[in-house]
Design a protein around this motif. Sequence first.
Motif, mmCIF file in Angstrom:
data_model
loop_
_atom_site.group_PDB
_atom_site.id
_atom_site.type_symbol
_atom_site.label_atom_id
_atom_site.label_comp_id
_atom_site.label_asym_id
_atom_site.label_seq_id
_atom_site.Cartn_x
_atom_site.Cartn_y
_atom_site.Cartn_z
ATOM 1 N N GLY A 151 18.832 44.414 48.900
ATOM 2 C CA GLY A 151 20.135 43.961 48.436
ATOM 3 C C GLY A 151 20.077 42.969 47.301
ATOM 4 O O GLY A 151 19.016 42.605 46.812
ATOM 5 N N PRO A 152 21.266 42.511 46.910
ATOM 6 C CA PRO A 152 21.368 41.636 45.744
ATOM 7 C C PRO A 152 20.800 40.231 45.958
ATOM 8 O O PRO A 152 20.611 39.507 44.987
ATOM 9 N N THR A 153 20.507 39.849 47.180
ATOM 10 C CA THR A 153 19.944 38.515 47.405
ATOM 11 C C THR A 153 18.507 38.411 46.895
ATOM 12 O O THR A 153 17.993 37.316 46.745
ATOM 13 N N ARG A 154 17.889 39.525 46.612
ATOM 14 C CA ARG A 154 16.504 39.520 46.114
ATOM 15 C C ARG A 154 16.432 39.371 44.590
ATOM 16 O O ARG A 154 15.379 39.106 44.039
ATOM 17 N N VAL A 174 13.528 33.890 50.211
ATOM 18 C CA VAL A 174 14.389 35.049 50.447
ATOM 19 C C VAL A 174 14.176 35.532 51.875
ATOM 20 O O VAL A 174 13.048 35.745 52.302
ATOM 21 N N THR A 175 15.278 35.692 52.599
ATOM 22 C CA THR A 175 15.164 36.166 53.977
ATOM 23 C C THR A 175 15.524 37.640 54.109
ATOM 24 O O THR A 175 15.092 38.298 55.037
ATOM 25 N N ALA A 176 16.321 38.168 53.186
ATOM 26 C CA ALA A 176 16.731 39.574 53.247
ATOM 27 C C ALA A 176 15.619 40.464 52.687
ATOM 28 O O ALA A 176 14.815 40.035 51.868
ATOM 29 N N ASN A 187 9.329 36.527 46.565
ATOM 30 C CA ASN A 187 9.776 36.435 47.957
ATOM 31 C C ASN A 187 10.038 35.013 48.423
ATOM 32 O O ASN A 187 10.462 34.824 49.567
#
Length: 94
Positions: free
Chosen positions: A49-52, A44-46, A41
Amino acid sequence: MFAAAATGVVPHHQGIASAMASTTQQIGGAAGLAILVAIANAGVTATTGPTRVPGLRTAGLTAALLTLVGAAVALILPAARTTPADVKSTSEAP
């Protein structure tokens, strides 16, 4: 693991050795999981989704690296050797 923890322990202390092994396993698992979640984490702000994906990849690689380091340490450390005389002399102590 529990058999290894109780190896060389006098019979009246084997329950304590097993309890210590179990406690260490539970605390280690909880702490390790907390560290891997923090790594996944980090930055990561989301929440979905793929941002993780990069964080999860980093956490997975960290877990793999720590597993390899642990295996290497286990192979390098010398095995403790006890003889029946050592166990007998320890069991006679108060």
